[in-house]
Design an enzyme around this catalytic site. Sequence first.
Site, short mmCIF file in Angstrom:
data_model
loop_
_atom_site.label_atom_id
_atom_site.label_comp_id
_atom_site.label_asym_id
_atom_site.label_seq_id
_atom_site.Cartn_x
_atom_site.Cartn_y
_atom_site.Cartn_z
N ASP A 16 10.29 -1.07 -3.75
CA ASP A 16 10.11 -0.44 -2.45
C ASP A 16 10.85 0.89 -2.44
O ASP A 16 12.08 0.91 -2.47
CB ASP A 16 10.65 -1.38 -1.37
N ILE A 17 10.13 1.99 -2.38
CA ILE A 17 10.74 3.31 -2.44
C ILE A 17 11.70 3.57 -1.27
O ILE A 17 12.63 4.35 -1.40
CB ILE A 17 9.66 4.42 -2.54
N ASN A 30 0.21 12.92 4.95
CA ASN A 30 -1.06 13.55 5.28
C ASN A 30 -0.77 14.99 5.70
O ASN A 30 0.39 15.36 5.96
CB ASN A 30 -1.81 12.78 6.37
N GLY A 38 0.41 2.93 4.51
CA GLY A 38 0.94 2.92 3.15
C GLY A 38 2.39 3.36 3.07
O GLY A 38 3.20 3.06 3.94
N VAL A 39 2.70 4.11 2.01
CA VAL A 39 4.07 4.56 1.78
C VAL A 39 4.53 5.50 2.90
O VAL A 39 5.69 5.47 3.32
CB VAL A 39 4.23 5.21 0.38
N ASP A 40 3.63 6.31 3.44
CA ASP A 40 3.95 7.23 4.53
C ASP A 40 4.46 6.45 5.75
O ASP A 40 5.52 6.75 6.29
CB ASP A 40 2.70 8.05 4.88
N SER A 123 -1.60 9.62 -3.83
CA SER A 123 -3.06 9.64 -3.69
C SER A 123 -3.79 8.40 -4.21
O SER A 123 -5.01 8.35 -4.16
CB SER A 123 -3.70 10.89 -4.33
N VAL A 126 -5.00 4.83 -0.02
CA VAL A 126 -6.20 5.09 0.78
C VAL A 126 -6.94 6.36 0.36
O VAL A 126 -8.12 6.51 0.66
CB VAL A 126 -5.89 5.14 2.30
N TYR A 127 -6.27 7.27 -0.38
CA TYR A 127 -6.94 8.49 -0.83
C TYR A 127 -7.81 8.24 -2.07
O TYR A 127 -8.53 9.12 -2.51
CB TYR A 127 -5.93 9.60 -1.09
#
Length: 178
Positions: A16-17, A30, A38-40, A123, A126-127
């Site tokens: 986990d970052i 984004n 996600g990570v964001d 990316s 979801v990208y």
Amino acid sequence: MDITIQKTVLSLRQGDITVETVDAIVNAANSRLAGGGGVDGAIHRAGGPAIMEECRKIGGCPTGTAVITTAGNLAAKKVIHTVGPVFRGGKSGEPELLRSAYTTSLKRADEHNLKSIAFPSISTGVYGYPIQEASDIALSAVIEHLKGKTGLELAVFVLFSNADFTTYCETLKRLVDV
């Protein structure tokens, strides 16, 4: 998995970052810096409102670039927000934009005299960027930077899933012949 490039340790970890104790963690943001999934989303939730407050002041971040903010309640000191490309088949400049997301993040770290940085796999959520291609671009960009003039002593890739971690390990072994 750890290797040393010049004086910098390049490390791959599964985890986990948001719990990394480094000078900066990189957020796969984004372009509106508006938080998200996600990570964001995880970074914004763990770091608290101070991160979003600074993001609102900055306003945005074009794809392939990076900006830096406080890390709020995170163990890291700073968050470097970068925007990777949405994958559209690889013929719309995605490889160059993804590479730029990594290299610009590294430049921000050097500009702020940071000694350690942790990256997610940008990316590939979801990208939709294919993990194999993305790992090659990510690791190549970071290795190239570490071979140059940098103050970084530690560069970490923190991969959330075992499958992503395994892919990055295989890519690193191929790139540096470990």
